[in-house]
Design a protein around this motif. Structure first.
Motif, PDB file in Angstrom:
ATOM      1  N   ARG A 174       0.834  -1.189  -0.091  1.00  0.00           N
ATOM      2  CA  ARG A 174      -0.001   0.145  -0.077  1.00  0.00           C
ATOM      3  C   ARG A 174       0.819   1.265   0.035  1.00  0.00           C
ATOM      4  O   ARG A 174       0.358   2.220   0.190  1.00  0.00           O
ATOM      5  CB  ARG A 174      -0.961  -0.069   1.185  1.00  0.00           C
ATOM      6  CG  ARG A 174      -1.823  -1.054   1.176  1.00  0.00           C
ATOM      7  CD  ARG A 174      -2.506  -1.564   2.563  1.00  0.00           C
ATOM      8  NE  ARG A 174      -3.153  -2.678   2.769  1.00  0.00           N
ATOM      9  CZ  ARG A 174      -2.807  -3.783   2.627  1.00  0.00           C
ATOM     10  NH1 ARG A 174      -1.591  -4.101   2.732  1.00  0.00           N
ATOM     11  NH2 ARG A 174      -3.555  -4.853   2.892  1.00  0.00           N
ATOM     12  N   THR A 175       2.084   1.217   0.048  1.00  0.00           N
ATOM     13  CA  THR A 175       3.034   2.277  -0.007  1.00  0.00           C
ATOM     14  C   THR A 175       3.457   2.479  -1.199  1.00  0.00           C
ATOM     15  O   THR A 175       4.040   1.375  -2.240  1.00  0.00           O
ATOM     16  CB  THR A 175       4.351   2.202   0.787  1.00  0.00           C
ATOM     17  OG1 THR A 175       3.936   1.868   2.274  1.00  0.00           O
ATOM     18  CG2 THR A 175       5.002   3.198   0.656  1.00  0.00           C
ATOM     19  N   ALA A 176       2.981   3.645  -2.103  1.00  0.00           N
ATOM     20  CA  ALA A 176       3.286   3.872  -3.410  1.00  0.00           C
ATOM     21  C   ALA A 176       4.608   3.936  -3.782  1.00  0.00           C
ATOM     22  O   ALA A 176       5.507   4.395  -3.079  1.00  0.00           O
ATOM     23  CB  ALA A 176       2.365   5.050  -3.950  1.00  0.00           C
ATOM     24  N   ASP A 177       5.017   3.957  -5.056  1.00  0.00           N
ATOM     25  CA  ASP A 177       6.497   4.149  -5.691  1.00  0.00           C
ATOM     26  C   ASP A 177       6.613   5.551  -5.519  1.00  0.00           C
ATOM     27  O   ASP A 177       5.786   6.500  -5.578  1.00  0.00           O
ATOM     28  CB  ASP A 177       6.303   3.790  -7.169  1.00  0.00           C
ATOM     29  CG  ASP A 177       7.851   4.000  -7.803  1.00  0.00           C
ATOM     30  OD1 ASP A 177       8.691   3.191  -7.476  1.00  0.00           O
ATOM     31  OD2 ASP A 177       8.028   5.161  -8.385  1.00  0.00           O
ATOM     32  N   ALA A 178       7.886   5.994  -5.243  1.00  0.00           N
ATOM     33  CA  ALA A 178       8.196   7.259  -5.023  1.00  0.00           C
ATOM     34  C   ALA A 178       8.955   7.917  -5.855  1.00  0.00           C
ATOM     35  O   ALA A 178       9.629   8.967  -6.067  1.00  0.00           O
ATOM     36  CB  ALA A 178       9.105   7.711  -3.717  1.00  0.00           C
ATOM     37  N   ASP A 179       8.832   7.545  -7.156  1.00  0.00           N
ATOM     38  CA  ASP A 179       9.852   7.868  -8.243  1.00  0.00           C
ATOM     39  C   ASP A 179      11.019   8.238  -8.119  1.00  0.00           C
ATOM     40  O   ASP A 179      11.712   9.305  -8.554  1.00  0.00           O
ATOM     41  CB  ASP A 179       9.093   9.356  -8.923  1.00  0.00           C
ATOM     42  CG  ASP A 179       9.322   9.767 -10.331  1.00  0.00           C
ATOM     43  OD1 ASP A 179       9.908   8.656 -11.006  1.00  0.00           O
ATOM     44  OD2 ASP A 179       9.406  10.868 -10.734  1.00  0.00           O
ATOM     45  N   ARG A 180      11.730   7.221  -7.705  1.00  0.00           N
ATOM     46  CA  ARG A 180      13.267   7.206  -7.509  1.00  0.00           C
ATOM     47  C   ARG A 180      13.668   5.728  -7.244  1.00  0.00           C
ATOM     48  O   ARG A 180      13.062   4.868  -7.213  1.00  0.00           O
ATOM     49  CB  ARG A 180      13.437   7.706  -5.968  1.00  0.00           C
ATOM     50  CG  ARG A 180      13.089   6.960  -4.801  1.00  0.00           C
ATOM     51  CD  ARG A 180      13.145   7.622  -3.440  1.00  0.00           C
ATOM     52  NE  ARG A 180      12.931   6.972  -2.322  1.00  0.00           N
ATOM     53  CZ  ARG A 180      12.838   7.276  -1.137  1.00  0.00           C
ATOM     54  NH1 ARG A 180      12.654   8.680  -0.802  1.00  0.00           N
ATOM     55  NH2 ARG A 180      12.434   6.248  -0.277  1.00  0.00           N
ATOM     56  N   VAL A 202      -4.253  -4.462  -3.355  1.00  0.00           N
ATOM     57  CA  VAL A 202      -3.884  -3.440  -2.334  1.00  0.00           C
ATOM     58  C   VAL A 202      -3.051  -2.079  -2.934  1.00  0.00           C
ATOM     59  O   VAL A 202      -3.077  -1.055  -2.226  1.00  0.00           O
ATOM     60  CB  VAL A 202      -3.436  -3.996  -1.121  1.00  0.00           C
ATOM     61  CG1 VAL A 202      -4.100  -5.132  -0.482  1.00  0.00           C
ATOM     62  CG2 VAL A 202      -1.863  -4.344  -1.443  1.00  0.00           C
ATOM     63  N   ALA A 203      -2.358  -2.467  -4.017  1.00  0.00           N
ATOM     64  CA  ALA A 203      -1.409  -1.275  -4.106  1.00  0.00           C
ATOM     65  C   ALA A 203      -2.197   0.346  -4.594  1.00  0.00           C
ATOM     66  O   ALA A 203      -3.311   0.044  -5.371  1.00  0.00           O
ATOM     67  CB  ALA A 203      -0.529  -1.579  -5.650  1.00  0.00           C
ATOM     68  N   PRO A 204      -1.634   1.251  -4.360  1.00  0.00           N
ATOM     69  CA  PRO A 204      -2.648   2.530  -4.857  1.00  0.00           C
ATOM     70  C   PRO A 204      -2.602   2.733  -6.555  1.00  0.00           C
ATOM     71  O   PRO A 204      -3.474   3.272  -7.120  1.00  0.00           O
ATOM     72  CB  PRO A 204      -1.433   3.545  -4.328  1.00  0.00           C
ATOM     73  CG  PRO A 204      -0.802   2.961  -3.223  1.00  0.00           C
ATOM     74  CD  PRO A 204      -0.651   1.391  -3.480  1.00  0.00           C
ATOM     75  N   ARG A 205      -1.331   2.198  -6.926  1.00  0.00           N
ATOM     76  CA  ARG A 205      -1.346   1.917  -8.615  1.00  0.00           C
ATOM     77  C   ARG A 205      -1.155   0.740  -8.773  1.00  0.00           C
ATOM     78  O   ARG A 205       0.046   0.444  -9.268  1.00  0.00           O
ATOM     79  CB  ARG A 205      -0.506   3.158  -9.185  1.00  0.00           C
ATOM     80  CG  ARG A 205      -0.601   4.719  -8.979  1.00  0.00           C
ATOM     81  CD  ARG A 205       0.315   5.614  -8.904  1.00  0.00           C
ATOM     82  NE  ARG A 205       0.842   5.123 -10.578  1.00  0.00           N
ATOM     83  CZ  ARG A 205       0.425   5.599 -11.597  1.00  0.00           C
ATOM     84  NH1 ARG A 205      -0.575   6.628 -11.426  1.00  0.00           N
ATOM     85  NH2 ARG A 205       1.045   5.560 -12.624  1.00  0.00           N
ATOM     86  N   PRO A 206      -1.955  -0.096  -9.184  1.00  0.00           N
ATOM     87  CA  PRO A 206      -1.689  -1.428  -9.835  1.00  0.00           C
ATOM     88  C   PRO A 206      -1.211  -1.588 -10.831  1.00  0.00           C
ATOM     89  O   PRO A 206      -0.327  -2.411 -11.021  1.00  0.00           O
ATOM     90  CB  PRO A 206      -3.252  -2.129  -9.808  1.00  0.00           C
ATOM     91  CG  PRO A 206      -4.058  -1.311  -8.621  1.00  0.00           C
ATOM     92  CD  PRO A 206      -3.576   0.386  -8.831  1.00  0.00           C
ATOM     93  N   GLN A 207      -1.259  -0.338 -11.535  1.00  0.00           N
ATOM     94  CA  GLN A 207      -0.546  -0.565 -13.197  1.00  0.00           C
ATOM     95  C   GLN A 207       1.048  -0.498 -12.789  1.00  0.00           C
ATOM     96  O   GLN A 207       1.809  -0.389 -13.929  1.00  0.00           O
ATOM     97  CB  GLN A 207      -1.106   0.390 -13.736  1.00  0.00           C
ATOM     98  CG  GLN A 207      -0.833   1.977 -13.466  1.00  0.00           C
ATOM     99  CD  GLN A 207      -1.857   2.207 -12.575  1.00  0.00           C
ATOM    100  OE1 GLN A 207      -2.753   1.727 -11.880  1.00  0.00           O
ATOM    101  NE2 GLN A 207      -2.084   3.912 -12.575  1.00  0.00           N
ATOM    102  N   ASP A 208       1.291  -0.199 -11.867  1.00  0.00           N
ATOM    103  CA  ASP A 208       2.971  -0.323 -11.563  1.00  0.00           C
ATOM    104  C   ASP A 208       3.611  -1.382 -11.185  1.00  0.00           C
ATOM    105  O   ASP A 208       4.975  -1.390 -10.911  1.00  0.00           O
ATOM    106  CB  ASP A 208       3.109   0.992 -10.103  1.00  0.00           C
ATOM    107  CG  ASP A 208       2.996   2.272 -10.569  1.00  0.00           C
ATOM    108  OD1 ASP A 208       3.106   2.644 -11.890  1.00  0.00           O
ATOM    109  OD2 ASP A 208       2.918   3.250  -9.532  1.00  0.00           O
ATOM    110  N   TRP A 209       3.115  -2.481 -11.416  1.00  0.00           N
ATOM    111  CA  TRP A 209       3.484  -3.720 -11.246  1.00  0.00           C
ATOM    112  C   TRP A 209       4.744  -3.930 -12.161  1.00  0.00           C
ATOM    113  O   TRP A 209       5.894  -4.267 -11.486  1.00  0.00           O
ATOM    114  CB  TRP A 209       2.631  -4.795 -11.430  1.00  0.00           C
ATOM    115  CG  TRP A 209       3.040  -6.323 -11.406  1.00  0.00           C
ATOM    116  CD1 TRP A 209       3.059  -7.116 -12.592  1.00  0.00           C
ATOM    117  CD2 TRP A 209       3.307  -7.080 -10.399  1.00  0.00           C
ATOM    118  NE1 TRP A 209       3.572  -8.429 -12.051  1.00  0.00           N
ATOM    119  CE2 TRP A 209       3.793  -8.283 -10.847  1.00  0.00           C
ATOM    120  CE3 TRP A 209       3.424  -6.848  -9.143  1.00  0.00           C
ATOM    121  CZ2 TRP A 209       4.215  -9.412  -9.794  1.00  0.00           C
ATOM    122  CZ3 TRP A 209       3.877  -7.773  -8.030  1.00  0.00           C
ATOM    123  CH2 TRP A 209       4.207  -9.043  -8.779  1.00  0.00           C
TER     124      TRP A 209
END
Length: 263
Positions: free
Chosen positions: A58-64, A156-163
């Motif tokens: 549930r912690t989104a990617d931080a673009d880093r 659960v991911a905030p952005r499931p497309q970020d898999w």
């Protein structure tokens, strides 16, 4: 269950139980659900703080980029945000690397450290495991669609497309070389190393890691035995050790035993 805004992230964590804090960090592509099978045993004795690492759960990617060192700083920032000056910290696999770096970079925050299926250098992984980790990328992410790990992430991911992005960032991290042996030898807190007897980390590295902590001296009466411990759990693998009831059975006595003062 809540989010904390620290270091430019919204880190998701959940708390349960009461007593001395025990912080749990999951493995690659996982989330706090990894500890569901052992949670009841831990929460009966401790206040649990289970954390979803950056880009996971549930912690989104931080673009880093994902780095053990920066994720350790994120965990330390969360502990300070929660006003937890001294915790027991348990990390599994990827989470073990983050836990180890947290203890190295922020030693005053960690009372005792538990590392489950974790090497102290990249070369500590079995060659087959290294080859598999080196192949983690967007194409591997596509092959993993529909697996339990992907289904949990999608749920659960905030952005499931970020898999695919998670696999790309993870693969880049896992291909980076590291050796923290010197820093391990200087750790001030007691450390418990826990492995499966059929782990992705060879027994020789388990012994080398324990040796850096002062273990394996072979004294007859235990007079020089270090405060750190090594546990090799039978009949388990890297994949299932974190869910085994043998894990809390090994960990809880270590967290409560009175450590001998050095010297």
């Amino acid at each position: 269950m809540s989010h904390a805004d620290v270091n430019g992230l919204r880190i998701w964590y959940e708390q349960s139980g009461a007593g001395r804090p025990l912080v749990l960090l999951h493995g690659s592509y996982g989330s706090t659900e990894a500890f569901a099978p052992t949670r009841r045993a831990f929460v009966a004795r401790r206040r649990l703080i289970a954390v979803d690492l950056p880009g996971h759960g549930r912690t989104a990617d931080a673009d880093r980029p994902l780095r053990f060192e920066s994720m350790a700083d994120d965990v330390a920032a969360l502990l300070r945000h929660l006003d937890l000056p001294e915790v027991d910290l348990l990390g599994y696999s990827l989470g073990g690397g983050v836990a180890l770096r947290t203890a190295i970079q922020h030693p005053t925050l960690v009372r005792r450290l538990v590392l489950v299926s974790t090497p102290c250098r990249r070369g500590g992984w079995h060659p087959d495991a290294l080859a598999a980790m080196s192949a983690h990328d967007e194409r591997a992410a596509e092959r993993m669609r529909g697996t339990p790990a992907h289904e949990r992430y999608a749920r659960v991911a905030p952005r499931p497309q970020d898999w695919p992005l998670l696999w790309a960032r993870s693969g880049e991290l896992l291909r980076r070389d590291y050796d923290w042996s010197g820093e391990v030898a200087a750790l001030p807190m007691p450390v418990l190393l826990v492995y499966a007897d059929a782990d992705a980390i060879p027994v020789r590295h388990m012994a080398d890691f324990f040796g850096l902590l002062g273990g394996g001296r072979g004294d007859a009466d235990g007079a020089d035995r270090p405060a750190s411990r090594l546990a090799v759990l039978p009949g388990l693998t890297h994949a299932d050790v974190v869910a085994s009831p043998a894990l809390p059975a090994a960990v809880l006595p270590f967290l409560t035993h009175v450590a001998r003062a050095p010297g």
